[in-house]
Motif scaffolding. Structure first.
Motif, mmCIF file in Angstrom:
data_model
loop_
_atom_site.group_PDB
_atom_site.id
_atom_site.type_symbol
_atom_site.label_atom_id
_atom_site.label_comp_id
_atom_site.label_asym_id
_atom_site.label_seq_id
_atom_site.Cartn_x
_atom_site.Cartn_y
_atom_site.Cartn_z
ATOM 1 N N ASP A 62 0.825 -1.218 0.000
ATOM 2 C CA ASP A 62 0.000 0.000 0.000
ATOM 3 C C ASP A 62 0.852 1.259 0.000
ATOM 4 O OD1 ASP A 62 -2.664 -1.329 2.117
ATOM 5 O OD2 ASP A 62 -2.317 -1.472 -0.048
ATOM 6 N N SER A 63 2.002 1.188 0.654
ATOM 7 C CA SER A 63 2.845 2.370 0.801
ATOM 8 C C SER A 63 3.459 2.843 -0.513
ATOM 9 C CB SER A 63 3.959 2.093 1.819
ATOM 10 O OG SER A 63 4.753 0.994 1.399
ATOM 11 N N GLU A 89 10.848 8.446 3.386
ATOM 12 C CA GLU A 89 10.569 7.150 4.015
ATOM 13 C C GLU A 89 10.774 5.958 3.084
ATOM 14 O OE1 GLU A 89 8.585 9.862 3.906
ATOM 15 O OE2 GLU A 89 6.462 9.296 3.752
ATOM 16 N N ASP A 90 11.063 6.241 1.805
ATOM 17 C CA ASP A 90 11.421 5.155 0.881
ATOM 18 C C ASP A 90 12.897 4.778 0.994
ATOM 19 O OD1 ASP A 90 9.302 6.719 -1.538
ATOM 20 O OD2 ASP A 90 8.852 4.913 -0.369
#
Length: 124
Positions: A62-63, A89-90
């Motif tokens: 989902d992210s 955040e990746d």
């Protein structure tokens, strides 16, 4: 000896794009499901995306849905991960994996071979 070699990682600003590649040494891998996972410092390795042996089915965490695209070129035994709209955040080490089966799966223990990983760093 089976080898999976990732490339394409690097440093990019937030909002930018990168394209990861994973080349497999075994021709038979062209029929197997392939996946991408990532691991950030201090965190568990997590599923990112997977593609079936034929390339007809894909699945995403989902992210990353709507930002990342997995694809494959079976003639070259290579799988790709196009990453757009990257976020801090990746940031993680990204690993490609091969599952000795055609169907997509999303957990690490269902994959049989792993690459050495490539670092992706997204600055804010």
């Amino acid at each position: 000896q089976v080898q999976l070699v990732e490339s394409g990682g690097g440093l990019v600003q937030a909002g930018g794009s990168l394209r990861l590649s994973c080349a497999a040494s075994e021709r038979t891998f062209s029929n197997y499901a392939r996946g991408w996972f990532r691991q950030a410092p201090g965190k568990e390795r997590e599923f990112v995306a997977a593609i079936s042996g034929s390339g007809g089915s894909t699945y995403y965490a989902d992210s990353v849905k709507d930002r990342f695209t997995i694809s494959r070129d079976n003639a070259k035994n290579t799988v790709f991960l196009q990453m757009n709209s990257l976020k801090p955040e990746d940031t993680a080490v990204y690993y490609c994996a091969v599952r000795k089966g055609r169907v997509v799966r999303t957990t690490t223990d269902e994959y049989d071979y792993w690459g050495q990983g490539t670092q992706v760093t997204v600055s804010s």
